[in-house]
Motif scaffolding. Sequence first.
Motif, PDB file in Angstrom:
ATOM      1  N   ALA A  48       0.834  -1.204   0.000  1.00  0.00           N
ATOM      2  CA  ALA A  48       0.000   0.000   0.000  1.00  0.00           C
ATOM      3  C   ALA A  48       0.872   1.259   0.000  1.00  0.00           C
ATOM      4  N   SER A  49       2.025   1.210   0.635  1.00  0.00           N
ATOM      5  CA  SER A  49       2.944   2.355   0.612  1.00  0.00           C
ATOM      6  C   SER A  49       3.452   2.609  -0.802  1.00  0.00           C
ATOM      7  N   PHE A  50       3.789   1.550  -1.501  1.00  0.00           N
ATOM      8  CA  PHE A  50       4.230   1.686  -2.890  1.00  0.00           C
ATOM      9  C   PHE A  50       3.110   2.263  -3.754  1.00  0.00           C
ATOM     10  N   VAL A  51       1.911   1.718  -3.597  1.00  0.00           N
ATOM     11  CA  VAL A  51       0.768   2.209  -4.368  1.00  0.00           C
ATOM     12  C   VAL A  51       0.477   3.661  -3.997  1.00  0.00           C
ATOM     13  N   GLY A  52       0.584   3.999  -2.722  1.00  0.00           N
ATOM     14  CA  GLY A  52       0.390   5.374  -2.282  1.00  0.00           C
ATOM     15  C   GLY A  52       1.404   6.312  -2.905  1.00  0.00           C
ATOM     16  N   PHE A  53       2.641   5.846  -3.049  1.00  0.00           N
ATOM     17  CA  PHE A  53       3.667   6.636  -3.722  1.00  0.00           C
ATOM     18  C   PHE A  53       3.275   6.891  -5.178  1.00  0.00           C
ATOM     19  N   VAL A  54       2.781   5.853  -5.847  1.00  0.00           N
ATOM     20  CA  VAL A  54       2.340   5.996  -7.241  1.00  0.00           C
ATOM     21  C   VAL A  54       1.172   6.979  -7.319  1.00  0.00           C
ATOM     22  N   TYR A  55       0.225   6.874  -6.389  1.00  0.00           N
ATOM     23  CA  TYR A  55      -0.886   7.821  -6.359  1.00  0.00           C
ATOM     24  C   TYR A  55      -0.375   9.238  -6.106  1.00  0.00           C
ATOM     25  N   GLY A  56       0.600   9.368  -5.212  1.00  0.00           N
ATOM     26  CA  GLY A  56       1.181  10.682  -4.950  1.00  0.00           C
ATOM     27  C   GLY A  56       1.852  11.260  -6.178  1.00  0.00           C
ATOM     28  N   MET A  57       2.590  10.428  -6.905  1.00  0.00           N
ATOM     29  CA  MET A  57       3.236  10.888  -8.146  1.00  0.00           C
ATOM     30  C   MET A  57       2.181  11.272  -9.189  1.00  0.00           C
ATOM     31  N   ALA A  58       1.095  10.529  -9.240  1.00  0.00           N
ATOM     32  CA  ALA A  58       0.017  10.855 -10.176  1.00  0.00           C
ATOM     33  C   ALA A  58      -0.584  12.218  -9.848  1.00  0.00           C
ATOM     34  N   ALA A  59      -0.723  12.509  -8.550  1.00  0.00           N
ATOM     35  CA  ALA A  59      -1.253  13.814  -8.148  1.00  0.00           C
ATOM     36  C   ALA A  59      -0.283  14.932  -8.518  1.00  0.00           C
ATOM     37  N   VAL A  60       1.016  14.699  -8.311  1.00  0.00           N
ATOM     38  CA  VAL A  60       2.021  15.717  -8.640  1.00  0.00           C
ATOM     39  C   VAL A  60       2.063  15.953 -10.148  1.00  0.00           C
ATOM     40  N   LYS A  61       2.110  14.875 -10.914  1.00  0.00           N
ATOM     41  CA  LYS A  61       2.220  14.995 -12.371  1.00  0.00           C
ATOM     42  C   LYS A  61       0.974  15.606 -13.006  1.00  0.00           C
ATOM     43  N   SER A  62      -0.201  15.262 -12.473  1.00  0.00           N
ATOM     44  CA  SER A  62      -1.435  15.757 -13.072  1.00  0.00           C
ATOM     45  C   SER A  62      -1.906  17.072 -12.454  1.00  0.00           C
ATOM     46  N   SER A  63      -1.294  17.466 -11.351  1.00  0.00           N
ATOM     47  CA  SER A  63      -1.713  18.656 -10.599  1.00  0.00           C
ATOM     48  C   SER A  63      -3.185  18.580 -10.214  1.00  0.00           C
ATOM     49  N   SER A  64      -3.645  17.372  -9.962  1.00  0.00           N
ATOM     50  CA  SER A  64      -5.046  17.170  -9.601  1.00  0.00           C
ATOM     51  C   SER A  64      -5.154  16.000  -8.635  1.00  0.00           C
ATOM     52  N   ILE A  65      -5.998  16.142  -7.659  1.00  0.00           N
ATOM     53  CA  ILE A  65      -6.249  15.056  -6.721  1.00  0.00           C
ATOM     54  C   ILE A  65      -7.252  14.054  -7.304  1.00  0.00           C
ATOM     55  N   ILE A  66      -7.934  14.443  -8.363  1.00  0.00           N
ATOM     56  CA  ILE A  66      -8.952  13.586  -8.980  1.00  0.00           C
ATOM     57  C   ILE A  66      -8.330  12.321  -9.575  1.00  0.00           C
ATOM     58  N   VAL A  67      -7.153  12.444 -10.167  1.00  0.00           N
ATOM     59  CA  VAL A  67      -6.510  11.282 -10.810  1.00  0.00           C
ATOM     60  C   VAL A  67      -6.230  10.173  -9.797  1.00  0.00           C
ATOM     61  N   PRO A  68      -5.542  10.450  -8.679  1.00  0.00           N
ATOM     62  CA  PRO A  68      -5.326   9.354  -7.725  1.00  0.00           C
ATOM     63  C   PRO A  68      -6.612   8.894  -7.037  1.00  0.00           C
ATOM     64  N   MET A  69      -7.559   9.802  -6.848  1.00  0.00           N
ATOM     65  CA  MET A  69      -8.835   9.384  -6.249  1.00  0.00           C
ATOM     66  C   MET A  69      -9.576   8.418  -7.169  1.00  0.00           C
ATOM     67  N   ALA A  70      -9.611   8.727  -8.439  1.00  0.00           N
ATOM     68  CA  ALA A  70     -10.282   7.842  -9.402  1.00  0.00           C
ATOM     69  C   ALA A  70      -9.534   6.509  -9.516  1.00  0.00           C
ATOM     70  N   SER A  71      -8.204   6.567  -9.484  1.00  0.00           N
ATOM     71  CA  SER A  71      -7.404   5.332  -9.543  1.00  0.00           C
ATOM     72  C   SER A  71      -7.671   4.458  -8.327  1.00  0.00           C
ATOM     73  N   HIS A  72      -7.745   5.069  -7.160  1.00  0.00           N
ATOM     74  CA  HIS A  72      -8.009   4.324  -5.928  1.00  0.00           C
ATOM     75  C   HIS A  72      -9.403   3.721  -5.961  1.00  0.00           C
ATOM     76  N   ALA A  73     -10.390   4.488  -6.425  1.00  0.00           N
ATOM     77  CA  ALA A  73     -11.758   3.976  -6.524  1.00  0.00           C
ATOM     78  C   ALA A  73     -11.837   2.799  -7.493  1.00  0.00           C
ATOM     79  N   LEU A  74     -11.171   2.926  -8.636  1.00  0.00           N
ATOM     80  CA  LEU A  74     -11.160   1.837  -9.618  1.00  0.00           C
ATOM     81  C   LEU A  74     -10.463   0.605  -9.051  1.00  0.00           C
ATOM     82  N   ASN A  75      -9.364   0.807  -8.356  1.00  0.00           N
ATOM     83  CA  ASN A  75      -8.642  -0.292  -7.728  1.00  0.00           C
ATOM     84  C   ASN A  75      -9.539  -1.010  -6.716  1.00  0.00           C
ATOM     85  N   ASN A  76     -10.242  -0.247  -5.880  1.00  0.00           N
ATOM     86  CA  ASN A  76     -11.134  -0.854  -4.891  1.00  0.00           C
ATOM     87  C   ASN A  76     -12.302  -1.580  -5.557  1.00  0.00           C
TER      88      ASN A  76
END
Length: 80
Positions: A27-55
Motif C-alpha cells: 500500500a505504501s508503494f501504491v500510495g507513492f504511485v498515487y502521490g506521483m500521479a497527483a504531482v504529475k497531473s496537478s489534480s487530486i482527482i486522478v489518484p482518487m479515481a485510480s483508488h476507486a477503480l482499484n477498490n
Amino acid sequence: MSALIVGAIFGGLHLGGGRRYSFTIWASFVGFVYGMAAVKSSSIIVPMASHALNNLIGGILWRYESSSAKIGKQFFHLLT
C-alpha cells in the motif's frame, strides 16, 4: 519527496484490520504511485479515481472468489 511521504502515510493507514505488514508495504508503494500521479497531473482527482477503480476491481474479484469457493464447498459436500 512529498510523494514518498504520501506513500508512507497511505501505507500506514492500511495497517490493521488483520492485514499483514507486507500489505502495508504494498500500500505504501501504491500510495507513492498515487502521490506521483497527483504531482504529475496537478489534480487530486486522478489518484482518487485510480483508488476507486482499484477498490472496485478488488471488490469484484473478492466477491467472485468468495462465491466460487462457496459453490465449490457445496459441490464437494454433495459428493461426500
